[in-house]
Design a protein around this motif. Structure first.
Motif, mmCIF file in Angstrom:
data_model
loop_
_atom_site.group_PDB
_atom_site.id
_atom_site.type_symbol
_atom_site.label_atom_id
_atom_site.label_comp_id
_atom_site.label_asym_id
_atom_site.label_seq_id
_atom_site.Cartn_x
_atom_site.Cartn_y
_atom_site.Cartn_z
ATOM 1 N N PHE A 80 7.862 -10.958 -2.504
ATOM 2 C CA PHE A 80 7.310 -10.081 -1.377
ATOM 3 C C PHE A 80 8.073 -8.915 -1.303
ATOM 4 C CE2 PHE A 80 7.512 -9.441 3.207
ATOM 5 C CZ PHE A 80 5.633 -10.065 3.441
ATOM 6 N N ILE A 108 -4.616 -3.510 -1.611
ATOM 7 C CA ILE A 108 -3.029 -4.558 -1.652
ATOM 8 C C ILE A 108 -3.304 -5.471 -0.325
ATOM 9 C CG2 ILE A 108 -0.958 -4.844 -0.269
ATOM 10 C CD1 ILE A 108 -0.397 -1.693 -0.880
ATOM 11 N N GLY A 144 -2.986 -9.077 -2.462
ATOM 12 C CA GLY A 144 -1.957 -9.895 -2.054
ATOM 13 C C GLY A 144 -3.063 -11.275 -1.609
ATOM 14 N N GLN A 199 6.403 -6.383 -3.786
ATOM 15 C CA GLN A 199 5.079 -5.789 -3.593
ATOM 16 C C GLN A 199 5.341 -4.952 -2.534
ATOM 17 O OE1 GLN A 199 3.286 -9.638 -3.047
ATOM 18 N NE2 GLN A 199 2.661 -9.718 -5.499
ATOM 19 N N THR A 236 4.322 -1.297 -3.746
ATOM 20 C CA THR A 236 2.509 -0.897 -4.052
ATOM 21 C C THR A 236 2.045 0.199 -3.155
ATOM 22 O OG1 THR A 236 2.839 -3.270 -4.794
ATOM 23 C CG2 THR A 236 0.525 -2.569 -3.991
ATOM 24 N N THR A 280 -6.133 -10.005 -10.653
ATOM 25 C CA THR A 280 -4.689 -11.333 -10.522
ATOM 26 C C THR A 280 -4.457 -13.019 -10.947
ATOM 27 O OG1 THR A 280 -4.605 -8.859 -8.316
ATOM 28 C CG2 THR A 280 -3.605 -11.305 -8.175
ATOM 29 N N TYR A 331 -2.862 -13.281 -4.701
ATOM 30 C CA TYR A 331 -1.865 -13.531 -5.424
ATOM 31 C C TYR A 331 -1.084 -14.973 -4.640
ATOM 32 C CZ TYR A 331 2.537 -12.266 -7.379
ATOM 33 O OH TYR A 331 4.026 -13.029 -7.946
ATOM 34 N N TRP A 332 -0.947 -14.531 -3.267
ATOM 35 C CA TRP A 332 -0.387 -15.502 -2.740
ATOM 36 C C TRP A 332 -1.312 -16.978 -2.196
ATOM 37 C CZ3 TRP A 332 4.863 -15.151 -1.874
ATOM 38 C CH2 TRP A 332 5.255 -14.106 -1.965
#
Length: 221
Positions: free
Chosen positions: A58, A12, A16, A61, A65, A178, A19-20
Motif C-alpha cells: 500500500f 490508479i 488499485g 503504490q 505510482t 493487474t 489489485y486489492w
C-alpha cells in the motif's frame, strides 16, 4: 477532462480496485481453503509476513505510482494519446494494439526482471520480493520502490505508450495485466501461471517471465 484525473487518478483507482479486489478474493481462499491446493512449501501461510506485505505494498503504490503517472503526463500528450470516448476505441486497429500489449509487456518484464537478478541489483533491488518462497496474491507488488518503477510500472506503462493506444484501451490493459500478475502470485496449484512463477521464487534462476521467452533464453523450468 482534467489531466490529473485522466492520467493519474482514474488509472490508479481502476488498477488499485482491481489489485486489492482480486487479492481480497485470494485472501478468502487463504483463510478458508489453505492449506488445501496450496503449492508445496506454502501450505502454511506466514501471516506476520502477510501483514508486513499489505502495509508495504500500500505504501509503495500510494507513494510511487501517483508521482510516476503525473511525471508521464507530458509524454502521453506528446504521443498524442486519444483520451476521448470515440469510434477509434472500437476499431480493429485499437484491438490489434491491445493484443500487442501483452507481448511487448512480456519482453519488457523479462528483460527488466533478469536485470534485477544481477548480483548487486538483486541484493539492493529485488531480494525483498523473494522473501516469499511460495507467494500470496498480495505479494505481486511486494517490491522495493526501485523494482516497482523499473520492473512493474514499466511493464504496465510502456506498451500503451509505445503503441500510442487509445487511453481507455490502455486502462483495459492496465486492469487485465493487474489481474494476471496477482493471479500468478496466488500460490495455488490449479493455476499454471502461479505454479510457474512459484518455481521462480523457489529457484530464482528460472522462469523470469512468459514461457516462450524463457524457452528462447534457456531459463524455463
Amino acid at each position: 477532462m482534467n489531466d490529473f484525473l485522466t492520467f493519474v487518478l482514474y488509472p490508479i483507482l481502476f488498477s488499485g480496485i482491481t489489485y486489492w479486489g482480486i487479492s481480497g478474493i485470494w485472501l478468502i481462499f487463504d483463510l478458508n481453503v489453505a492449506p488445501l491446493y496450496r503449492i508445496s512449501g506454502g501450505e502454511v501461510i506466514d501471516w506476520k509476513l502477510y501483514k508486513k506485505t499489505a502495509i508495504h505494498v500500500f505504501f509503495v503504490q500510494m507513494s510511487t505510482t501517483p508521482i510516476v503517472m503525473y511525471c508521464l503526463i507530458p509524454l502521453w500528450k506528446y504521443r498524442g494519446i486519444d483520451t476521448s470516448w470515440s469510434s477509434e476505441l472500437f476499431s480493429f486497429y485499437t484491438l490489434f494494439k491491445l493484443i500487442l500489449c501483452p507481448f511487448i509487456g512480456d519482453y519488457i518484464f523479462y528483460m527488466t526482471h533478469r536485470l534485477c537478478h544481477f548480483n548487486l541489483l538483486y541484493k539492493k533491488v529485488h531480494k525483498k520480493h523473494h522473501e516469499w518462497k511460495v507467494p500470496v496474491a498480495l505479494a505481486a507488488a511486494y517490491t522495493t520502490m526501485y523494482e516497482y518503477v523499473i520492473c512493474n510500472l514499466s511493464t504496465f506503462l510502456l506498451p500503451p505508450m509505445i503503441l500510442g493506444i487509445n487511453w481507455y484501451a490502455a486502462n483495459i490493459w492496465f486492469i487485465f495485466s493487474t489481474i494476471s500478475v496477482v493471479n500468478d502470485h496466488s500460490g495455488y496449484v490449479f493455476l499454471k501461471g502461479s505454479v510457474r512463477h512459484t518455481k521462480h521464487h523457489k529457484y530464482t534462476k528460472y522462469n523470469y517471465g512468459s514461457k516462450y521467452l524463457d524457452k528462447l533464453s534457456n531459463t524455463e523450468c
